[in-house]
Design an enzyme around this catalytic site. Structure first.
Site, mmCIF file in Angstrom:
data_model
loop_
_atom_site.group_PDB
_atom_site.id
_atom_site.type_symbol
_atom_site.label_atom_id
_atom_site.label_comp_id
_atom_site.label_asym_id
_atom_site.label_seq_id
_atom_site.Cartn_x
_atom_site.Cartn_y
_atom_site.Cartn_z
ATOM 1 N N ALA A 1 64.704 48.030 39.745
ATOM 2 C CA ALA A 1 64.235 47.639 41.076
ATOM 3 C C ALA A 1 62.939 48.373 41.389
ATOM 4 O O ALA A 1 62.574 49.321 40.689
ATOM 5 C CB ALA A 1 65.268 47.996 42.137
ATOM 6 N N LYS A 2 62.249 47.934 42.409
ATOM 7 C CA LYS A 2 61.112 48.677 42.945
ATOM 8 C C LYS A 2 60.870 48.210 44.366
ATOM 9 O O LYS A 2 61.227 47.084 44.709
ATOM 10 C CB LYS A 2 59.847 48.409 42.117
ATOM 11 N N GLY A 3 60.276 49.074 45.156
ATOM 12 C CA GLY A 3 59.942 48.681 46.521
ATOM 13 C C GLY A 3 58.652 49.328 46.936
ATOM 14 O O GLY A 3 58.131 50.217 46.246
#
Ligand code: GLU
Length: 415
Positions: free
Chosen positions: A104-106
């Site tokens: 994931a990444k944000g």
């Protein structure tokens, strides 16, 4: 001229690995898209009373091997494509070091440097509220990345905990030790980079003493790598940050540079060193170059100037595919991001395990286990390069993708 879009680069590296390993076509197609992408609007009341509205993202690339895992960055260049690329890299990274997570990444498209601490807190809490349904200790576990730190993780943990009505330390990693963080987490990425470099030296038959090193980016990762390699006997001849770099062929004392940054805000003006532009730092005649800042810094336009013998990617995606090909042709050894900087997520995994068990380890225990995992990953990947004639990046990507593909194969496609 090549594209500098990080998502194009991520797909190019993935497609290349898929071809080398003969990846199943269906799994290849599935993994070319992120599983889900969330775009949120983040309105923030400034200290002046005005309201600014920022755009935030959280992307889950794949969650077949476990909860989604990856950092949150605050950076003015953040785009959905950027976050998608970084989420895909997290999927491979977690698989290369074999921790049971997806990727994931944000991020928020913002430059936090001009903001007050209160403004950053309000922005963080609003962003955390907007992504709340996406995250959770069994769902998606954020961590620090560019311009985010333990305090920001504490605010996310608090916002989540207040909303569910009880304390949930396992919802983020990289938080302060006082609320369930792990010993050794702040310098874990840098420590992992050091273990990878030491492993590379060993396989190349190189000693550590007096090896020359240049580090681009003197943030959490770059400053830790510089300090740890200096302690091993390496000569750190140049470091840089956004404002430019400093250079001294006889070597810098990274601890003193850290103190200077704390007092003056940047590495510039450090006594006993000459100024050097970031572009010239990348071109220094060094044994080891550690790009530890942002994506795409080594690209088609400057790769011909790079003279380092070993490149260890502390940053995510610092080398574009065209530059990667040129460096490989020149037999420069590149320890790729998905392996070189995996120490951060490895200790994030340790932190999450400690939180879930409410049982905490000593720093020695954390570092010992980190070292074991990083050395094992290096040997596995290096073994593949010898057996198949692949580059380290090709081998690491194939290793990561093959673990994800195997999980997909045994779980099957629903319905
Ligand atoms: N942001 C770090 C990375 O890019 C750490 C992610 C994590 O610990 O989840 O690997």
């Amino acid at each position: 001229m090549e594209s500098l879009n990080p998502w194009d680069a991520a797909l190019e590296y993935f497609d290349e690995a898929a071809a080398l390993m003969g990846l199943d076509t269906a799994i290849h197609q599935i993994l070319r898209q992120p599983k889900r992408s969330l775009i949120v609007s983040v309105p923030v009341r400034l200290d002046s009373g005005d309201v600014n509205v920022y755009t935030g993202y959280r992307v889950h690339h794949d969650v077949t091997r476990g909860p989604a895992k990856g950092g949150i960055r605050y950076h003015p260049d953040t785009t959905l494509d950027d976050v998608k690329a970084l989420a895909m890299a997290m999927t491979w990274k977690c698989a290369v070091v074999n921790v049971p997570y997806g990727g994931a990444k944000g991020g928020i498209r913002v430059d936090p440097h001009g903001m007050s601490r209160h403004e950053v807190e309000r922005m963080t809490r609003r962003y955390a509220s907007e992504i709340l349904p996406f995250i959770g200790p069994n769902r998606d576990i954020p961590a620090p990345d560019l311009n985010t730190d333990g305090q920001i993780m504490a605010w996310i943990m608090d916002t989540y905990s207040v909303n569910v009505g009880h304390s949930v330390p396992g919802v983020v990693t990289g938080k302060p030790v006082s609320i369930g963080g792990s010993e050794g987490r702040p310098e874990a990425t840098g420590r992992g980079v050091m273990y990878q470099i030491l492993s590379a030296f060993k396989t190349l038959g190189m000693g550590v003493d007096d090896v020359s090193v240049a580090v681009q980016g003197f943030g959490k990762v770059g400053s830790s790598v510089a300090k740890l390699l200096h302690d091993q006997g390496c000569r750190i001849i140049a470091v840089s940050d956004l404002s430019g770099g400093i250079h001294n062929e006889r070597g810098l004392d990274p601890e003193a540079v850290v103190r200077h940054v704390r007092e003056c805000g940047s590495v510039g003006g450090f006594p006993g060193a000459d100024p050097i532009a970031n572009a010239d730092l990348l071109a220094l005649d060094v044994d080891v170059l550690v790009p530890a800042a942002v994506e795409g810094v080594i690209n088609e336009s400057n790769v011909d100037r790079v003279r380092a013998r070993l490149i260890a990617e502390g940053a995510n995606g610092p080398t574009t595919p065209a530059a990667d090909r040129a460096l490989n042709d020149r037999k420069v050894l590149i320890v790729p991001d998905v392996m070189a900087n995996a120490g951060g997520v490895v200790v994030s995994y340790f932190e999450w395990v400690q939180d879930l068990q409410a049982f905490f380890w000593s720093e020695e225990e954390v570092n010992r286990r980190l070292r074991q995992i990083m050395e094992r990953a290096f040997l596995e990947v290096y073994g593949m390069t010898r057996e198949k004639g692949w580059t380290m990046r090709q081998a690491a990507t194939v290793l990561g993708v093959s673990r994800v593909a195997e999980a997909w194969r045994v779980r099957g496609l629903y319905p």
